[in-house]
Design a protein around this motif. Sequence first.
Motif, PDB file in Angstrom:
ATOM      1  N   UNK A 198      37.462  38.899  36.775  1.00 61.81           N
ATOM      2  CA  UNK A 198      38.213  37.873  37.166  1.00 61.81           C
ATOM      3  C   UNK A 198      37.712  36.449  37.434  1.00 61.81           C
ATOM      4  N   UNK A 199      36.451  36.556  37.760  1.00 62.69           N
ATOM      5  CA  UNK A 199      35.723  34.973  37.674  1.00 62.69           C
ATOM      6  C   UNK A 199      35.478  34.657  36.535  1.00 62.69           C
ATOM      7  N   UNK A 200      34.994  35.269  35.468  1.00 59.78           N
ATOM      8  CA  UNK A 200      34.887  34.889  34.234  1.00 59.78           C
ATOM      9  C   UNK A 200      36.121  34.374  33.491  1.00 59.78           C
ATOM     10  N   UNK A 201      37.255  35.040  33.837  1.00 64.68           N
ATOM     11  CA  UNK A 201      38.379  34.771  33.116  1.00 64.68           C
ATOM     12  C   UNK A 201      39.205  33.718  33.932  1.00 64.68           C
ATOM     13  N   UNK A 202      38.802  33.343  34.941  1.00 65.73           N
ATOM     14  CA  UNK A 202      39.737  32.181  35.559  1.00 65.73           C
ATOM     15  C   UNK A 202      39.966  31.105  34.799  1.00 65.73           C
ATOM     16  N   UNK A 203      39.199  30.365  33.937  1.00 62.67           N
ATOM     17  CA  UNK A 203      39.553  29.076  33.192  1.00 62.67           C
ATOM     18  C   UNK A 203      40.590  29.560  32.131  1.00 62.67           C
ATOM     19  N   UNK A 204      40.633  30.550  31.801  1.00 58.15           N
ATOM     20  CA  UNK A 204      41.581  30.721  30.530  1.00 58.15           C
ATOM     21  C   UNK A 204      42.825  31.385  31.375  1.00 58.15           C
ATOM     22  N   UNK A 205      42.838  31.840  32.241  1.00 56.09           N
ATOM     23  CA  UNK A 205      44.097  32.284  33.176  1.00 56.09           C
ATOM     24  C   UNK A 205      44.700  30.923  33.719  1.00 56.09           C
ATOM     25  N   UNK A 206      43.977  29.810  33.955  1.00 51.31           N
ATOM     26  CA  UNK A 206      44.414  28.780  34.354  1.00 51.31           C
ATOM     27  C   UNK A 206      45.147  27.959  33.222  1.00 51.31           C
ATOM     28  N   UNK A 207      44.394  27.993  31.903  1.00 51.26           N
ATOM     29  CA  UNK A 207      44.844  27.299  30.771  1.00 51.26           C
ATOM     30  C   UNK A 207      46.304  28.108  30.411  1.00 51.26           C
ATOM     31  N   UNK A 208      46.201  29.219  30.442  1.00 51.19           N
ATOM     32  CA  UNK A 208      47.348  29.955  29.961  1.00 51.19           C
ATOM     33  C   UNK A 208      48.615  30.115  30.925  1.00 51.19           C
ATOM     34  N   UNK A 209      48.319  29.645  32.296  1.00 57.91           N
ATOM     35  CA  UNK A 209      49.191  29.559  33.374  1.00 57.91           C
ATOM     36  C   UNK A 209      49.709  31.420  33.491  1.00 57.91           C
ATOM     37  N   UNK A 210      48.669  31.947  33.365  1.00 53.94           N
ATOM     38  CA  UNK A 210      48.940  33.560  33.664  1.00 53.94           C
ATOM     39  C   UNK A 210      48.487  34.155  34.803  1.00 53.94           C
ATOM     40  N   UNK A 211      48.852  35.303  35.152  1.00 56.02           N
ATOM     41  CA  UNK A 211      48.480  35.956  36.524  1.00 56.02           C
ATOM     42  C   UNK A 211      47.780  37.260  36.045  1.00 56.02           C
ATOM     43  N   UNK A 212      46.827  37.651  36.774  1.00 60.50           N
ATOM     44  CA  UNK A 212      46.051  38.776  36.735  1.00 60.50           C
ATOM     45  C   UNK A 212      46.198  39.830  37.854  1.00 60.50           C
ATOM     46  N   UNK A 213      46.313  40.915  37.843  1.00 58.94           N
ATOM     47  CA  UNK A 213      46.393  41.848  38.914  1.00 58.94           C
ATOM     48  C   UNK A 213      45.734  43.248  38.582  1.00 58.94           C
ATOM     49  N   UNK A 214      44.907  43.655  39.615  1.00 58.57           N
ATOM     50  CA  UNK A 214      44.364  44.852  39.535  1.00 58.57           C
ATOM     51  C   UNK A 214      44.533  45.966  40.173  1.00 58.57           C
ATOM     52  N   UNK A 215      44.574  47.417  39.852  1.00 62.99           N
ATOM     53  CA  UNK A 215      45.067  48.316  40.621  1.00 62.99           C
ATOM     54  C   UNK A 215      44.090  48.919  41.447  1.00 62.99           C
ATOM     55  N   UNK A 216      44.187  50.117  41.959  1.00 60.46           N
ATOM     56  CA  UNK A 216      43.712  50.609  43.168  1.00 60.46           C
ATOM     57  C   UNK A 216      41.860  50.891  42.873  1.00 60.46           C
ATOM     58  N   UNK A 217      41.019  50.741  43.846  1.00 57.84           N
ATOM     59  CA  UNK A 217      39.807  50.708  43.229  1.00 57.84           C
ATOM     60  C   UNK A 217      39.264  52.476  43.390  1.00 57.84           C
ATOM     61  N   UNK A 218      38.348  52.502  42.422  1.00 59.59           N
ATOM     62  CA  UNK A 218      37.547  53.943  42.114  1.00 59.59           C
ATOM     63  C   UNK A 218      36.273  53.937  41.896  1.00 59.59           C
ATOM     64  N   UNK A 219      35.359  55.064  42.354  1.00 61.30           N
ATOM     65  CA  UNK A 219      33.935  55.163  42.026  1.00 61.30           C
ATOM     66  C   UNK A 219      33.881  55.611  40.550  1.00 61.30           C
ATOM     67  N   UNK A 220      33.275  54.711  39.692  1.00 62.17           N
ATOM     68  CA  UNK A 220      32.724  55.283  38.403  1.00 62.17           C
ATOM     69  C   UNK A 220      31.407  55.502  37.889  1.00 62.17           C
ATOM     70  N   UNK A 221      31.135  56.102  36.885  1.00 61.19           N
ATOM     71  CA  UNK A 221      29.776  56.078  36.522  1.00 61.19           C
ATOM     72  C   UNK A 221      29.798  55.470  35.230  1.00 61.19           C
ATOM     73  N   UNK A 222      29.132  54.234  35.018  1.00 58.71           N
ATOM     74  CA  UNK A 222      28.955  53.555  33.843  1.00 58.71           C
ATOM     75  C   UNK A 222      27.922  52.485  33.885  1.00 58.71           C
ATOM     76  N   UNK A 223      27.701  52.070  32.588  1.00 58.58           N
ATOM     77  CA  UNK A 223      26.681  50.792  32.545  1.00 58.58           C
ATOM     78  C   UNK A 223      27.402  49.666  33.203  1.00 58.58           C
TER      79      UNK A 223
END
Length: 332
Positions: A198-223
Amino acid sequence: MDTRPAPHPTPQADAWLDTLPQAVLLFCAGGGPPGAGMTVTRVNAAAVRLWGVPQERAAGRSLLEVVRRHTLEALAERGGELELEVGGRTLRCTATRAGEGREGALVVEDITGHRRREAELREATAVLSHEFRTPVTGLRGVLEALEYDMPPDLAQNFVRQGLQEVERLARLVEDLAVGFRPTRARTLPLAETFARAERLLTPELTTRQASLTFGADHLVRADPDKLLQVLLNLIENALKYGPPGQPVEVQTSPRGTWVEVAVLDHGSPLGGTDSLFRAHTRGPHAPGQGSGMGLYIVRSIVHGWGGQAWTERRGERNAFCFTLPGGVGHGL
Protein backbone atom coordinates in the motif's frame (compact mmCIF):
# COMPACT_ATOMS: atom_id res chain seq x y z
CA MET A 1 41.18 -35.54 -66.71
CA ASP A 2 41.77 -37.81 -63.75
CA THR A 3 38.38 -39.19 -62.67
CA ARG A 4 39.70 -41.76 -60.27
CA PRO A 5 38.23 -41.51 -56.75
CA ALA A 6 40.32 -39.79 -54.14
CA PRO A 7 42.18 -42.26 -51.93
CA HIS A 8 40.38 -43.12 -48.71
CA PRO A 9 42.16 -41.77 -45.65
CA THR A 10 43.66 -44.53 -43.57
CA PRO A 11 42.06 -45.15 -40.17
CA GLN A 12 45.39 -44.53 -38.47
CA ALA A 13 45.91 -41.17 -40.22
CA ASP A 14 42.59 -39.67 -39.18
CA ALA A 15 41.75 -41.54 -35.97
CA TRP A 16 41.56 -38.18 -34.23
CA LEU A 17 38.30 -37.51 -36.12
CA ASP A 18 36.56 -40.03 -33.89
CA THR A 19 37.42 -37.97 -30.82
CA LEU A 20 35.49 -34.94 -32.06
CA PRO A 21 32.02 -34.25 -30.62
CA GLN A 22 30.88 -32.91 -34.02
CA ALA A 23 29.71 -35.25 -36.74
CA VAL A 24 32.23 -35.13 -39.61
CA LEU A 25 31.63 -36.57 -43.07
CA LEU A 26 34.40 -36.45 -45.67
CA PHE A 27 33.47 -36.69 -49.34
CA CYS A 28 34.85 -36.32 -52.83
CA ALA A 29 33.14 -35.23 -56.02
CA GLY A 30 32.96 -37.29 -59.19
CA GLY A 31 34.48 -40.40 -57.70
CA GLY A 32 31.47 -42.69 -57.53
CA PRO A 33 29.11 -44.33 -60.01
CA PRO A 34 27.59 -42.17 -62.78
CA GLY A 35 25.11 -39.68 -61.34
CA ALA A 36 26.28 -40.26 -57.80
CA GLY A 37 27.46 -36.66 -57.36
CA MET A 38 29.47 -36.63 -54.15
CA THR A 39 30.81 -39.83 -52.65
CA VAL A 40 31.45 -40.39 -48.95
CA THR A 41 35.01 -41.34 -48.09
CA ARG A 42 34.90 -41.25 -44.28
CA VAL A 43 32.52 -40.67 -41.39
CA ASN A 44 33.65 -40.27 -37.80
CA ALA A 45 32.10 -41.85 -34.69
CA ALA A 46 29.77 -38.90 -34.03
CA ALA A 47 28.50 -39.08 -37.64
CA VAL A 48 27.83 -42.79 -37.24
CA ARG A 49 25.67 -42.00 -34.20
CA LEU A 50 23.89 -39.14 -35.98
CA TRP A 51 23.04 -40.89 -39.25
CA GLY A 52 23.12 -44.49 -38.10
CA VAL A 53 25.39 -45.66 -40.93
CA PRO A 54 28.67 -47.36 -39.90
CA GLN A 55 31.92 -46.42 -41.61
CA GLU A 56 32.21 -49.64 -43.62
CA ARG A 57 28.75 -49.08 -45.13
CA ALA A 58 29.08 -45.32 -45.60
CA ALA A 59 32.38 -45.35 -47.52
CA GLY A 60 31.77 -45.35 -51.28
CA ARG A 61 28.10 -44.41 -51.04
CA SER A 62 26.65 -41.18 -52.34
CA LEU A 63 26.41 -38.39 -49.80
CA LEU A 64 22.63 -38.23 -50.15
CA GLU A 65 22.30 -41.92 -49.28
CA VAL A 66 24.04 -41.33 -45.97
CA VAL A 67 22.61 -37.96 -44.82
CA ARG A 68 19.17 -38.51 -46.43
CA ARG A 69 18.53 -34.78 -46.75
CA HIS A 70 18.68 -32.81 -50.01
CA THR A 71 19.32 -29.68 -47.91
CA LEU A 72 22.63 -31.12 -46.70
CA GLU A 73 23.52 -32.39 -50.15
CA ALA A 74 23.02 -28.89 -51.56
CA LEU A 75 25.05 -27.39 -48.72
CA ALA A 76 27.95 -29.78 -49.43
CA GLU A 77 27.77 -28.83 -53.10
CA ARG A 78 27.96 -25.07 -52.60
CA GLY A 79 29.69 -24.79 -49.20
CA GLY A 80 28.66 -22.50 -46.37
CA GLU A 81 26.67 -22.84 -43.17
CA LEU A 82 23.05 -23.31 -42.09
CA GLU A 83 20.98 -24.40 -39.11
CA LEU A 84 18.46 -27.24 -39.18
CA GLU A 85 15.72 -28.21 -36.75
CA VAL A 86 15.60 -32.01 -36.67
CA GLY A 87 13.60 -34.02 -34.15
CA GLY A 88 13.53 -31.20 -31.61
CA ARG A 89 17.27 -30.57 -31.95
CA THR A 90 19.06 -27.62 -33.51
CA LEU A 91 21.99 -28.59 -35.75
CA ARG A 92 24.62 -26.21 -37.13
CA CYS A 93 25.85 -27.60 -40.44
CA THR A 94 29.01 -26.39 -42.17
CA ALA A 95 30.42 -27.54 -45.51
CA THR A 96 33.88 -26.78 -46.88
CA ARG A 97 35.59 -27.73 -50.16
CA ALA A 98 39.30 -28.21 -50.83
CA GLY A 99 41.55 -29.87 -53.40
CA GLU A 100 40.27 -27.79 -56.35
CA GLY A 101 36.73 -28.38 -55.11
CA ARG A 102 36.81 -32.17 -55.48
CA GLU A 103 37.22 -32.99 -51.80
CA GLY A 104 35.23 -31.61 -48.94
CA ALA A 105 33.92 -32.04 -45.43
CA LEU A 106 30.46 -31.73 -43.91
CA VAL A 107 30.52 -30.89 -40.19
CA VAL A 108 27.35 -31.07 -38.08
CA GLU A 109 27.25 -29.79 -34.51
CA ASP A 110 24.33 -30.18 -32.09
CA ILE A 111 23.79 -26.71 -30.61
CA THR A 112 20.44 -27.46 -28.94
CA GLY A 113 21.87 -26.82 -25.48
CA HIS A 114 23.47 -23.57 -26.62
CA ARG A 115 20.19 -22.27 -28.08
CA ARG A 116 18.34 -23.33 -24.91
CA ARG A 117 20.81 -21.41 -22.75
CA GLU A 118 20.40 -18.36 -24.99
CA ALA A 119 16.62 -18.56 -24.52
CA GLU A 120 17.04 -18.92 -20.74
CA LEU A 121 19.33 -15.90 -20.70
CA ARG A 122 16.78 -13.81 -22.62
CA GLU A 123 14.07 -14.91 -20.21
CA ALA A 124 16.23 -14.15 -17.17
CA THR A 125 16.98 -10.69 -18.56
CA ALA A 126 13.27 -10.01 -19.08
CA VAL A 127 12.43 -11.21 -15.56
CA LEU A 128 15.15 -9.10 -13.95
CA SER A 129 14.24 -5.95 -15.88
CA HIS A 130 10.64 -6.40 -14.77
CA GLU A 131 11.54 -7.02 -11.13
CA PHE A 132 13.97 -4.08 -10.95
CA ARG A 133 11.27 -1.71 -12.16
CA THR A 134 9.35 -1.57 -8.85
CA PRO A 135 12.20 -0.69 -6.46
CA VAL A 136 13.65 1.76 -8.97
CA THR A 137 10.25 3.47 -9.26
CA GLY A 138 10.01 3.57 -5.46
CA LEU A 139 13.44 5.15 -5.17
CA ARG A 140 12.56 7.76 -7.78
CA GLY A 141 9.47 8.72 -5.80
CA VAL A 142 11.46 9.02 -2.57
CA LEU A 143 14.14 11.19 -4.16
CA GLU A 144 11.55 13.44 -5.81
CA ALA A 145 9.80 13.89 -2.46
CA LEU A 146 13.06 14.74 -0.68
CA GLU A 147 13.65 17.62 -3.09
CA TYR A 148 11.01 19.60 -1.19
CA ASP A 149 11.17 21.07 2.31
CA MET A 150 9.27 18.97 4.81
CA PRO A 151 9.23 18.27 8.54
CA PRO A 152 12.23 16.22 9.73
CA ASP A 153 10.09 13.30 10.87
CA LEU A 154 8.41 13.06 7.47
CA ALA A 155 11.76 13.32 5.69
CA GLN A 156 13.13 10.56 7.90
CA ASN A 157 10.18 8.38 6.92
CA PHE A 158 11.01 8.86 3.24
CA VAL A 159 14.65 8.01 3.92
CA ARG A 160 13.59 4.74 5.58
CA GLN A 161 11.47 3.90 2.56
CA GLY A 162 14.40 4.60 0.25
CA LEU A 163 16.69 2.37 2.30
CA GLN A 164 14.15 -0.46 2.12
CA GLU A 165 14.09 -0.17 -1.67
CA VAL A 166 17.90 -0.15 -1.80
CA GLU A 167 17.89 -3.37 0.24
CA ARG A 168 15.43 -4.92 -2.23
CA LEU A 169 17.71 -3.98 -5.10
CA ALA A 170 20.66 -5.56 -3.30
CA ARG A 171 18.71 -8.79 -2.81
CA LEU A 172 17.72 -8.84 -6.48
CA VAL A 173 21.38 -8.54 -7.41
CA GLU A 174 22.12 -11.51 -5.14
CA ASP A 175 19.43 -13.45 -7.00
CA LEU A 176 21.52 -13.20 -10.15
CA ALA A 177 23.73 -15.92 -8.73
CA VAL A 178 21.09 -18.19 -7.20
CA GLY A 179 18.14 -18.00 -9.58
CA PHE A 180 14.65 -16.69 -9.04
CA ARG A 181 13.05 -19.17 -6.67
CA PRO A 182 12.43 -17.96 -3.10
CA THR A 183 15.47 -18.63 -0.91
CA ARG A 184 14.70 -16.52 2.20
CA ALA A 185 11.33 -17.85 3.30
CA ARG A 186 10.10 -17.04 6.80
CA THR A 187 6.80 -16.97 8.64
CA LEU A 188 5.18 -13.54 8.49
CA PRO A 189 1.72 -11.96 8.72
CA LEU A 190 0.16 -11.03 5.40
CA ALA A 191 -0.58 -7.61 6.87
CA GLU A 192 3.15 -6.85 6.81
CA THR A 193 3.27 -7.30 3.03
CA PHE A 194 -0.07 -5.50 2.59
CA ALA A 195 1.34 -2.44 4.37
CA ARG A 196 4.49 -2.41 2.20
CA ALA A 197 2.43 -2.75 -0.98
CA GLU A 198 0.00 0.00 0.00
CA ARG A 199 2.83 2.39 0.82
CA LEU A 200 4.52 1.79 -2.53
CA LEU A 201 1.26 2.06 -4.47
CA THR A 202 -0.03 5.24 -2.79
CA PRO A 203 1.13 7.57 -5.62
CA GLU A 204 -0.53 5.41 -8.28
CA LEU A 205 -3.73 5.07 -6.21
CA THR A 206 -3.85 8.85 -5.88
CA THR A 207 -3.25 9.40 -9.59
CA ARG A 208 -5.96 6.95 -10.60
CA GLN A 209 -8.32 8.06 -7.82
CA ALA A 210 -8.77 4.42 -6.85
CA SER A 211 -9.14 2.76 -3.47
CA LEU A 212 -7.44 -0.40 -2.23
CA THR A 213 -8.72 -2.64 0.57
CA PHE A 214 -7.26 -5.77 2.13
CA GLY A 215 -8.88 -8.85 3.65
CA ALA A 216 -8.21 -10.62 6.94
CA ASP A 217 -4.67 -11.19 8.12
CA HIS A 218 -3.10 -14.68 8.10
CA LEU A 219 0.28 -16.10 8.94
CA VAL A 220 2.06 -17.39 5.83
CA ARG A 221 5.42 -18.92 4.96
CA ALA A 222 7.15 -17.12 2.08
CA ASP A 223 10.05 -14.96 0.98
CA PRO A 224 8.81 -11.43 1.91
CA ASP A 225 10.30 -9.78 -1.18
CA LYS A 226 8.92 -12.41 -3.56
CA LEU A 227 5.49 -12.20 -1.93
CA LEU A 228 5.58 -8.42 -2.30
CA GLN A 229 6.53 -8.78 -5.97
CA VAL A 230 3.58 -11.09 -6.61
CA LEU A 231 1.16 -8.78 -4.83
CA LEU A 232 2.45 -5.63 -6.55
CA ASN A 233 2.21 -7.23 -9.98
CA LEU A 234 -1.41 -8.27 -9.45
CA ILE A 235 -2.55 -4.98 -7.88
CA GLU A 236 -0.75 -2.89 -10.51
CA ASN A 237 -2.46 -4.95 -13.24
CA ALA A 238 -5.84 -4.37 -11.57
CA LEU A 239 -5.22 -0.62 -11.44
CA LYS A 240 -3.89 -0.49 -14.98
CA TYR A 241 -6.52 -2.61 -16.73
CA GLY A 242 -9.58 -1.99 -14.57
CA PRO A 243 -11.92 1.00 -15.06
CA PRO A 244 -10.48 4.29 -13.68
CA GLY A 245 -11.62 5.18 -10.19
CA GLN A 246 -12.96 1.72 -9.38
CA PRO A 247 -11.92 0.03 -6.12
CA VAL A 248 -9.47 -2.86 -6.01
CA GLU A 249 -9.97 -5.46 -3.31
CA VAL A 250 -7.52 -8.04 -1.98
CA GLN A 251 -9.37 -10.97 -0.41
CA THR A 252 -7.81 -13.67 1.76
CA SER A 253 -9.15 -17.04 2.91
CA PRO A 254 -7.69 -20.21 4.48
CA ARG A 255 -7.59 -23.35 2.31
CA GLY A 256 -6.52 -26.13 4.67
CA THR A 257 -2.82 -25.66 5.30
CA TRP A 258 -2.68 -23.02 2.54
CA VAL A 259 -3.87 -19.43 2.30
CA GLU A 260 -5.56 -18.10 -0.84
CA VAL A 261 -5.07 -14.48 -1.87
CA ALA A 262 -7.26 -12.98 -4.62
CA VAL A 263 -6.96 -9.52 -6.20
CA LEU A 264 -10.31 -8.41 -7.62
CA ASP A 265 -10.99 -5.64 -10.11
CA HIS A 266 -13.99 -4.42 -12.10
CA GLY A 267 -12.48 -5.06 -15.52
CA SER A 268 -14.25 -6.68 -18.46
CA PRO A 269 -14.45 -10.49 -18.58
CA LEU A 270 -11.24 -12.11 -19.80
CA GLY A 271 -10.93 -14.90 -22.36
CA GLY A 272 -8.12 -17.46 -22.67
CA THR A 273 -7.02 -16.64 -19.15
CA ASP A 274 -4.45 -19.42 -18.80
CA SER A 275 -2.40 -18.01 -21.69
CA LEU A 276 -2.03 -14.73 -19.77
CA PHE A 277 0.48 -16.45 -17.48
CA ARG A 278 2.83 -17.31 -20.35
CA ALA A 279 5.98 -15.31 -20.97
CA HIS A 280 5.69 -12.24 -23.25
CA THR A 281 1.87 -12.52 -23.35
CA ARG A 282 -0.55 -9.65 -22.77
CA GLY A 283 -4.32 -9.46 -22.81
CA PRO A 284 -5.98 -8.58 -26.14
CA HIS A 285 -7.15 -5.21 -24.81
CA ALA A 286 -4.07 -4.30 -22.79
CA PRO A 287 -3.28 -0.60 -23.31
CA GLY A 288 0.15 0.96 -23.86
CA GLN A 289 3.47 -0.82 -23.89
CA GLY A 290 4.39 -3.76 -21.70
CA SER A 291 6.77 -6.72 -21.54
CA GLY A 292 4.05 -9.31 -20.95
CA MET A 293 6.20 -10.78 -18.16
CA GLY A 294 4.22 -9.74 -15.05
CA LEU A 295 1.87 -12.71 -14.73
CA TYR A 296 4.57 -15.11 -15.91
CA ILE A 297 6.74 -13.91 -13.03
CA VAL A 298 3.80 -14.27 -10.65
CA ARG A 299 3.19 -17.89 -11.62
CA SER A 300 6.93 -18.73 -11.57
CA ILE A 301 7.34 -17.36 -8.04
CA VAL A 302 4.15 -19.00 -6.75
CA HIS A 303 5.10 -22.37 -8.28
CA GLY A 304 8.49 -21.97 -6.58
CA TRP A 305 6.90 -22.23 -3.14
CA GLY A 306 4.55 -25.00 -4.30
CA GLY A 307 1.41 -22.90 -4.78
CA GLN A 308 -0.93 -22.29 -7.69
CA ALA A 309 -1.78 -19.11 -9.62
CA TRP A 310 -4.88 -18.62 -11.77
CA THR A 311 -7.62 -16.18 -12.75
CA GLU A 312 -11.38 -16.55 -12.72
CA ARG A 313 -14.55 -14.50 -12.94
CA ARG A 314 -16.31 -13.82 -9.62
CA GLY A 315 -19.64 -12.13 -10.19
CA GLU A 316 -18.91 -8.85 -11.95
CA ARG A 317 -15.20 -8.87 -11.17
CA ASN A 318 -12.01 -10.52 -12.38
CA ALA A 319 -10.11 -12.36 -9.67
CA PHE A 320 -6.38 -13.05 -9.96
CA CYS A 321 -5.61 -15.64 -7.32
CA PHE A 322 -2.66 -17.46 -5.81
CA THR A 323 -2.01 -19.74 -2.86
CA LEU A 324 0.89 -19.87 -0.45
CA PRO A 325 1.77 -22.03 2.54
CA GLY A 326 0.18 -21.04 5.83
CA GLY A 327 2.27 -20.36 8.92
CA VAL A 328 1.58 -21.65 12.42
CA GLY A 329 -2.15 -21.00 12.85
CA HIS A 330 -4.26 -18.92 10.48
CA GLY A 331 -6.26 -16.04 11.82
CA LEU A 332 -4.53 -13.27 13.82
